[in-house]
Design an enzyme around this catalytic site. Structure first.
Site, PDB file in Angstrom:
ATOM      1  N   ASP A  13       0.870  -1.167   0.000  1.00  0.00           N
ATOM      2  CA  ASP A  13       0.000   0.000   0.000  1.00  0.00           C
ATOM      3  C   ASP A  13       0.923   1.238   0.000  1.00  0.00           C
ATOM      4  OD1 ASP A  13      -2.266   1.740   0.574  1.00  0.00           O
ATOM      5  OD2 ASP A  13      -1.498   1.805   2.621  1.00  0.00           O
ATOM      6  N   ASP A  15      -0.279   5.105   0.844  1.00  0.00           N
ATOM      7  CA  ASP A  15      -0.593   6.112   1.869  1.00  0.00           C
ATOM      8  C   ASP A  15      -0.636   5.485   3.253  1.00  0.00           C
ATOM      9  OD1 ASP A  15      -1.009   8.434   0.120  1.00  0.00           O
ATOM     10  OD2 ASP A  15      -2.595   7.189  -0.711  1.00  0.00           O
ATOM     11  N   GLY A  56     -10.332   7.050  -1.106  1.00  0.00           N
ATOM     12  CA  GLY A  56     -10.418   7.716  -2.410  1.00  0.00           C
ATOM     13  C   GLY A  56     -10.782   9.180  -2.239  1.00  0.00           C
ATOM     14  N   LYS A  58     -11.953  11.551  -4.402  1.00  0.00           N
ATOM     15  CA  LYS A  58     -13.226  12.025  -4.967  1.00  0.00           C
ATOM     16  C   LYS A  58     -14.385  11.532  -4.098  1.00  0.00           C
ATOM     17  CE  LYS A  58     -12.370  10.360  -9.187  1.00  0.00           C
ATOM     18  NZ  LYS A  58     -10.940   9.990  -9.166  1.00  0.00           N
ATOM     19  N   HIS A  86     -10.611  17.580  -7.631  1.00  0.00           N
ATOM     20  CA  HIS A  86      -9.643  16.495  -7.524  1.00  0.00           C
ATOM     21  C   HIS A  86      -8.428  16.724  -8.426  1.00  0.00           C
ATOM     22  CE1 HIS A  86      -8.142  12.258  -7.490  1.00  0.00           C
ATOM     23  NE2 HIS A  86      -8.345  12.492  -6.217  1.00  0.00           N
ATOM     24  N   ARG A  87      -8.661  17.303  -9.617  1.00  0.00           N
ATOM     25  CA  ARG A  87      -7.525  17.632 -10.496  1.00  0.00           C
ATOM     26  C   ARG A  87      -6.599  18.631  -9.788  1.00  0.00           C
ATOM     27  NH1 ARG A  87     -11.024  16.902 -14.748  1.00  0.00           N
ATOM     28  NH2 ARG A  87     -11.946  18.980 -14.512  1.00  0.00           N
ATOM     29  N   LYS A  89      -6.452  19.245  -6.531  1.00  0.00           N
ATOM     30  CA  LYS A  89      -5.858  18.612  -5.343  1.00  0.00           C
ATOM     31  C   LYS A  89      -4.650  17.760  -5.740  1.00  0.00           C
ATOM     32  CE  LYS A  89      -5.393  14.887  -2.649  1.00  0.00           C
ATOM     33  NZ  LYS A  89      -5.217  13.449  -2.895  1.00  0.00           N
ATOM     34  N   THR A 126      -2.825   0.485  -4.346  1.00  0.00           N
ATOM     35  CA  THR A 126      -3.240   1.672  -3.596  1.00  0.00           C
ATOM     36  C   THR A 126      -4.506   2.289  -4.164  1.00  0.00           C
ATOM     37  OG1 THR A 126      -2.575   3.908  -2.935  1.00  0.00           O
ATOM     38  CG2 THR A 126      -1.697   3.113  -5.001  1.00  0.00           C
ATOM     39  N   THR A 128      -4.828   5.585  -4.101  1.00  0.00           N
ATOM     40  CA  THR A 128      -4.508   6.945  -4.545  1.00  0.00           C
ATOM     41  C   THR A 128      -4.217   7.018  -6.046  1.00  0.00           C
ATOM     42  OG1 THR A 128      -3.405   8.942  -3.704  1.00  0.00           O
ATOM     43  CG2 THR A 128      -2.001   7.068  -4.228  1.00  0.00           C
ATOM     44  N   ASP A 187      -1.454  -0.339   6.282  1.00  0.00           N
ATOM     45  CA  ASP A 187      -1.479   0.452   7.527  1.00  0.00           C
ATOM     46  C   ASP A 187      -2.895   0.615   8.070  1.00  0.00           C
ATOM     47  OD1 ASP A 187      -2.227   2.240   5.327  1.00  0.00           O
ATOM     48  OD2 ASP A 187      -2.345   3.739   6.923  1.00  0.00           O
TER      49      ASP A 187
END
Ligand code: XBP
Ligand code: MG
Length: 256
Positions: A13, A15, A56, A58, A86-87, A89, A126, A128, A187
């Site tokens: 993973d 994050d 996630g 979004k 989101h773009r 971010k 992941t 992300t 995690d």
């Protein structure tokens, strides 16, 4: 004669596992995107911890929006705003990480290098966005970082995010390996559930936001990867364990 270990690959993973990315990375990037669009949203550390239950970016934004303004969140133009946020971010996150704002968790670089050198294959599973993974690997491991991983399963490549097993099943298929020949590193409870539902054993190393979660069913729950002068502590296969997480140990665990 001892049986050859079945362990072929480690699946990580990102994050919370490779690096503590949430509080000072993703959270900050979300807030910058909110400010840019003048939304008046601000996710403090405690609120963000609660929002992490939704995996996630979004999905997390939409969940938050529904909580404060259900009508707005269900309006026809809501998905476009979430996509735009989101773009932005992602751009902020990649920029932050590119400036070296985040470091790998202790022992991660050592384990990745030892695993690679001992012939284990490396992969990523992941929730992300792929650009975030690439930025983190480059900034922490150098330009050769991404190539250490034979396969990167990330973001919207599967329709449902963790705890759905989709991302781990996708990676296993890419690797061409059954789950019994791999170990997952996680995690969070959502990550553990995802890996377990794909048939994988997990080594869970809880992080800042996940240390109070209940990791029942994990193969190992440890307080770190450990090093010779400061061994990791925790439980492995239901028994107390202390030591350094390294390929020889992982091969034993996969065989047990
Ligand atoms: C990580 C996440 C991610 C990040 C945001 O979960 O939930 O959503 O917080 O990334 P895991 P995006 O560690 O279980 O993969 O904004 O790119 O979605
Ligand atoms: Mg995680």
């Amino acid at each position: 004669m001892p049986l050859a270990s079945p362990l072929q690959a480690l699946i990580f993973d990102v994050d919370g596992t490779l690096a503590e990315t949430e509080r000072d990375g993703h959270r900050v990037a979300f807030n910058r995107a909110f400010a840019e669009l003048g939304l008046g949203w601000e996710w403090d550390e405690a609120l963000y911890g609660r929002l992490l239950a939704v995996t996630g970016g979004k999905e997390r934004m939409l969940h938050y929006w529904r909580g404060i303004d259900p009508q707005g969140a269900d309006a026809a133009d809501a998905p476009a705003l979430v996509a735009e946020l989101h773009r932005r971010k992602t751009r902020h996150y990649v920029e932050l990480v590119g400036r070296g704002a985040l470091a790998l968790r202790p022992g991660v670089r050592r384990l990745l290098e030892q695993a690679r050198d001992s012939g284990l294959r490396l992969a990523i599973a992941t929730t992300t966005t792929p650009d975030n993974v690439d930025a983190l690997l480059r900034s922490t491991l150098g330009d050769a970082g991404p190539a250490m991983f034979e396969c990167v399963g990330a973001g919207d490549i599967v329709p449902r995010k963790k705890p759905d097993p989709g991302i781990y099943l996708w990676v296993l298929q890419r690797l061409g390996l059954p789950p019994g020949q791999c170990l997952a590193f996680e995690d969070s409870l959502a990550g553990l559930r995802s890996a377990s539902a794909a048939g994988l054993r997990s080594v869970v190393i809880p992080g800042a936001y996940t240390r109070d979660e209940d990791f029942d069913g994990a193969w190992a729950v440890l307080d770190g990867l450990g090093e010779a002068t400061r061994p990791a502590r925790g439980r492995v296969a239901g028994s107390d364990w202390s030591g350094v997480v390294e390929p020889a140990r992982l091969r034993e665990w996969a065989q047990a």
